[in-house]
Design a protein around this motif. Structure first.
Motif, mmCIF file in Angstrom:
data_model
loop_
_atom_site.group_PDB
_atom_site.id
_atom_site.type_symbol
_atom_site.label_atom_id
_atom_site.label_comp_id
_atom_site.label_asym_id
_atom_site.label_seq_id
_atom_site.Cartn_x
_atom_site.Cartn_y
_atom_site.Cartn_z
ATOM 1 N N CYS A 32 0.597 -1.064 -0.245
ATOM 2 C CA CYS A 32 -0.132 0.673 -0.102
ATOM 3 C C CYS A 32 1.091 0.900 -0.041
ATOM 4 C CB CYS A 32 -1.016 -0.482 1.069
ATOM 5 S SG CYS A 32 -2.350 -0.949 0.955
ATOM 6 N N GLY A 33 1.861 0.963 0.837
ATOM 7 C CA GLY A 33 2.831 2.177 0.302
ATOM 8 C C GLY A 33 3.374 2.485 -0.458
ATOM 9 N N VAL A 34 4.017 1.668 -1.524
ATOM 10 C CA VAL A 34 4.164 1.566 -3.083
ATOM 11 C C VAL A 34 3.207 1.818 -3.947
ATOM 12 C CG1 VAL A 34 5.273 0.571 -4.395
ATOM 13 C CG2 VAL A 34 6.443 0.111 -2.131
ATOM 14 N N ALA A 35 1.998 1.373 -3.799
ATOM 15 C CA ALA A 35 1.291 2.024 -4.178
ATOM 16 C C ALA A 35 0.836 3.574 -4.183
ATOM 17 C CB ALA A 35 -0.036 1.052 -4.075
ATOM 18 N N SER A 414 -1.582 13.103 3.105
ATOM 19 C CA SER A 414 -1.316 13.515 3.847
ATOM 20 C C SER A 414 -1.765 13.188 5.243
ATOM 21 C CB SER A 414 -3.071 14.217 4.477
ATOM 22 O OG SER A 414 -3.996 13.337 4.652
ATOM 23 N N GLY A 415 -0.985 12.978 6.334
ATOM 24 C CA GLY A 415 -0.324 12.792 7.558
ATOM 25 C C GLY A 415 -2.081 12.148 8.065
ATOM 26 N N ALA A 416 -3.109 12.865 8.298
ATOM 27 C CA ALA A 416 -3.920 11.966 8.614
ATOM 28 C C ALA A 416 -4.637 10.964 7.789
ATOM 29 C CB ALA A 416 -5.842 13.128 8.187
ATOM 30 N N ALA A 417 -4.711 11.149 6.513
ATOM 31 C CA ALA A 417 -4.829 9.976 5.326
ATOM 32 C C ALA A 417 -3.886 8.981 5.169
ATOM 33 C CB ALA A 417 -4.398 10.342 4.049
ATOM 34 N N SER A 418 -2.856 8.600 5.263
ATOM 35 C CA SER A 418 -1.903 7.376 5.999
ATOM 36 C C SER A 418 -2.292 7.307 7.389
ATOM 37 C CB SER A 418 -0.232 8.269 5.958
ATOM 38 O OG SER A 418 0.162 8.731 4.848
ATOM 39 N N ASP A 419 -2.315 8.119 8.019
ATOM 40 C CA ASP A 419 -2.741 7.664 9.586
ATOM 41 C C ASP A 419 -4.664 6.501 9.332
ATOM 42 O OD1 ASP A 419 -1.104 8.721 11.085
ATOM 43 O OD2 ASP A 419 -2.727 10.222 11.612
ATOM 44 N N GLU A 420 -5.094 6.741 8.892
ATOM 45 C CA GLU A 420 -6.031 6.109 7.653
ATOM 46 C C GLU A 420 -5.847 5.038 7.650
ATOM 47 O OE1 GLU A 420 -10.109 6.373 9.387
ATOM 48 O OE2 GLU A 420 -8.529 8.000 10.582
ATOM 49 N N LEU A 421 -5.374 4.575 6.207
ATOM 50 C CA LEU A 421 -4.652 3.666 5.966
ATOM 51 C C LEU A 421 -4.108 2.775 6.747
ATOM 52 C CD1 LEU A 421 -4.404 2.401 3.100
ATOM 53 C CD2 LEU A 421 -2.330 3.334 2.671
ATOM 54 N N GLU A 422 -2.741 2.775 7.457
ATOM 55 C CA GLU A 422 -2.311 1.931 8.253
ATOM 56 C C GLU A 422 -2.837 1.086 9.272
ATOM 57 O OE1 GLU A 422 1.635 1.587 10.820
ATOM 58 O OE2 GLU A 422 0.938 4.137 10.164
ATOM 59 N N LYS A 423 -4.398 2.742 9.621
ATOM 60 C CA LYS A 423 -5.500 2.437 10.638
ATOM 61 C C LYS A 423 -5.844 1.032 10.177
ATOM 62 C CE LYS A 423 -9.726 3.403 13.557
ATOM 63 N NZ LYS A 423 -9.722 4.953 13.988
ATOM 64 N N ALA A 424 -6.324 1.162 8.988
ATOM 65 C CA ALA A 424 -7.315 -0.107 8.122
ATOM 66 C C ALA A 424 -6.410 -1.151 7.783
ATOM 67 C CB ALA A 424 -8.165 0.395 6.765
ATOM 68 N N ILE A 425 -5.156 -1.022 7.825
ATOM 69 C CA ILE A 425 -4.213 -1.943 7.130
ATOM 70 C C ILE A 425 -4.313 -2.935 8.355
ATOM 71 C CG2 ILE A 425 -2.113 -3.519 6.755
ATOM 72 C CD1 ILE A 425 -1.848 -0.466 4.614
ATOM 73 N N GLN A 426 -4.082 -2.958 9.241
ATOM 74 C CA GLN A 426 -3.767 -3.285 10.903
ATOM 75 C C GLN A 426 -5.396 -3.765 11.208
ATOM 76 O OE1 GLN A 426 -1.442 -3.390 12.751
ATOM 77 N NE2 GLN A 426 -1.974 -4.778 13.967
ATOM 78 N N LEU A 438 -10.490 -0.225 4.176
ATOM 79 C CA LEU A 438 -9.266 -0.551 3.553
ATOM 80 C C LEU A 438 -9.658 0.052 2.294
ATOM 81 C CD1 LEU A 438 -6.142 -1.267 2.766
ATOM 82 C CD2 LEU A 438 -7.019 -3.483 2.339
ATOM 83 N N LEU A 439 -10.629 0.360 1.706
ATOM 84 C CA LEU A 439 -10.720 -0.297 0.541
ATOM 85 C C LEU A 439 -11.793 1.319 0.047
ATOM 86 C CD1 LEU A 439 -13.700 -2.761 -0.415
ATOM 87 C CD2 LEU A 439 -11.315 -2.774 -1.767
ATOM 88 N N LYS A 440 -11.865 2.314 1.366
ATOM 89 C CA LYS A 440 -12.117 3.690 1.378
ATOM 90 C C LYS A 440 -10.593 4.664 1.227
ATOM 91 C CE LYS A 440 -14.579 6.802 4.117
ATOM 92 N NZ LYS A 440 -15.371 7.418 5.151
ATOM 93 N N ALA A 441 -9.804 3.480 2.117
ATOM 94 C CA ALA A 441 -8.173 4.200 1.957
ATOM 95 C C ALA A 441 -7.874 4.488 1.361
ATOM 96 C CB ALA A 441 -8.069 4.118 3.112
ATOM 97 N N VAL A 442 -7.724 2.968 0.196
ATOM 98 C CA VAL A 442 -7.212 3.449 -0.856
ATOM 99 C C VAL A 442 -7.550 3.616 -1.721
ATOM 100 C CG1 VAL A 442 -5.578 1.283 -0.038
ATOM 101 C CG2 VAL A 442 -7.405 0.638 -1.299
ATOM 102 N N THR A 443 -8.402 4.045 -2.559
ATOM 103 C CA THR A 443 -8.858 4.195 -3.448
ATOM 104 C C THR A 443 -9.661 5.865 -3.166
ATOM 105 O OG1 THR A 443 -11.308 3.861 -2.720
ATOM 106 C CG2 THR A 443 -9.977 1.967 -4.083
ATOM 107 N N ALA A 444 -8.890 5.872 -1.988
ATOM 108 C CA ALA A 444 -9.432 8.032 -1.615
ATOM 109 C C ALA A 444 -8.365 8.571 -3.109
ATOM 110 C CB ALA A 444 -9.316 8.666 -0.780
#
Length: 454
Positions: A32-35, A414-426, A438-444
């Protein structure tokens, strides 16, 4: 073949050992980070626009593209997502497969996971189980293809089979149609020549996007009654040995993770050079020229003056030179204005590349290199043989993978978007809930514009 189909349709989250579940989390976080970083490349922009223009879905099955949000067919989303990940060569891989399962498996799975509403969205346990299935099928298909085909094909050639398997599982195809899906994907998968793109780097890269698209399309074709069995890499006598331990030996545990965003073949030499630079307190201006001794395939990465990031990622001299100039190697050092840096170009143009027979003998199980720095004060500093960090025997720590995720997402989110993505992955890695977050975070759509994008 029945054993493969039983694994494909019968595996559950509770069947997964704890170390496999943990590795799946590591793979998901890293990809997800690479994407996110890849979504800022020109390659990704072109393919996402292409998917939006040519991969529409008029039957209500449209899904969102990675870090874009526009809706396209599942095959189009898999294509765009695979190419976005492949556009920054920092994703995980399997040594003996000489390629990358996750770069296609994840975007194919994301395209299949989304439903018209939350009730039809894939649940978390199913998502993580499918991710593991994708890796296990893809890696074995890759090793089998390399063992039975005379040419060196890109990852897309073999990962298409795994993506078709994920589609067959998601669509609940019966054994007959599942077998056809796998055969269609193998037949239509891109049998692209990897060394062509090594010698002439372009946006074609490792075929991940095309493989993901071929695999997802194959599953939908099989669901409609299209035939294509058998898949030779799964069903031939020569293939049997590669599938005998499916479900008992978990090959994804032997994945490597890249500390640098360039071809894995260039990383042992790059790391050896960085170690010498740090140990001796050097600056690039102290160095007259560099000699690299490695294996044949690494020495084929010979582009010295890359005109774009694709050429820089499939180079050994340029990223190694950039690492010596900057003291690190991040996506910013192999893109945009960094490609024109005079000191990097000086070291890249003057670099000597040579093969070592013993290193050739170890490939592909191991990638070895050593480096000699010829200093302007006439000293010669030579490294020990290096295989590069990140392999199963010298892995990156969880903290290192998390830090890499943060650096790469910061290029686009953004920092907030990265936080949300990492939280969704966890959250999804626990196997509880659904894949909705997760789908919401990676398709925004990405929120940060890169200052120096090409």
């Amino acid at each position: 073949m029945s054993k493969i189909l039983d694994f494909l349709h019968g595996l559950s989250f509770d069947d997964l050992p704890s170390d496999v579940k943990h590795q799946a989390w590591r793979c998901l976080l890293d990809l997800c980070g690479v994407a996110a970083a890849g979504s800022g490349t020109e390659l990704s922009r072109i393919i996402r626009d292409h998917a939006a223009n040519h991969f529409g879905a008029g039957n209500g099955s449209a899904v969102r593209m990675l870090f874009d949000g526009r809706r396209v067919s599942p095959a189009g989303a898999a294509l765009a997502g695979g190419m976005a990940i492949d556009s920054v060569d920092a994703h995980d891989g399997y040594p003996a497969a000489k390629g990358h399962a996750g770069a296609a498996v994840l975007p194919a799975l994301l395209a299949l996971a989304e439903g018209p509403d939350e009730k039809t969205c894939m649940d978390a346990a199913e998502f993580m189980t499918s991710l593991v299935i994708g890796y296990e099928l893809a890696i074995r298909a890759g090793v089998t293809l390399h063992a039975t085909a005379p040419d060196y094909h890109t990852s897309g050639a073999w990962v298409a089979v795994a993506c078709a398997g994920l589609g067959a599982r998601r669509l609940k195809l019966d054994p007959g149609r599942s077998r056809h899906a796998l055969g269609i994907a193998e037949y239509h998968g891109p049998r692209s020549q990897m060394m062509r793109c090594i010698d002439h780097p372009t946006m074609l890269k490792d075929g991940a996007g095309w493989g993901a698209m071929a695999g997802v399309s194959a599953a939908y074709l099989a669901a409609d009654g299209f035939t294509g069995a058998p898949a030779i890499t799964l069903e031939s006598g020569d293939a049997a040995g590669h599938w005998s331990d499916l479900g008992t030996r978990w090959l994804m545990l032997d994945q490597y993770f890249k500390p640098y965003p360039v071809c894995r073949w260039a990383q042992p030499a790059t790391e050896a050079a960085l170690d010498l630079r740090k140990a001796h307190g050097l600056k690039a201006s102290d160095i007259d020229h560099v000699e690299v001794v490695s294996f044949h395939e690494a020495c084929r990465l010979a582009t010295r003056e890359p005109v774009d990031t694709e050429a820089a990622q499939y180079s050994l001299p340029f990223p190694l030179a950039a690492a010596l100039v900057h003291g690190e190697l991040e996506p910013a050092q192999i893109d945009g204005a960094a490609l024109r840096d005079p000191e990097t170009l000086r070291l890249s143009r003057g670099m000597i590349l040579s093969e070592e027979a013993s290193y050739n003998a170890h490939f592909p199980a191991e990638r070895f290199a050593h480096v000699a720095l010829y200093l302007k004060d006439r000293r010669i500093l030579t490294s020990e043989p290096s295989c590069g960090r990140g392999n199963a025997e010298n892995p990156l720590s969880d903290a290192e993978i998390r830090a890499k995720f943060r650096r790469y997402t910061a290029r686009r989110l953004s920092g907030a978007a990265s936080d949300e993505l990492e939280k969704a992955i966890q959250e999804i890695s626990t196997g509880r809930g659904t894949a909705t977050s997760l789908l919401k975070a990676v398709t925004a759509p990405a929120l940060v514009e890169q200052a120096d994008s090409p």
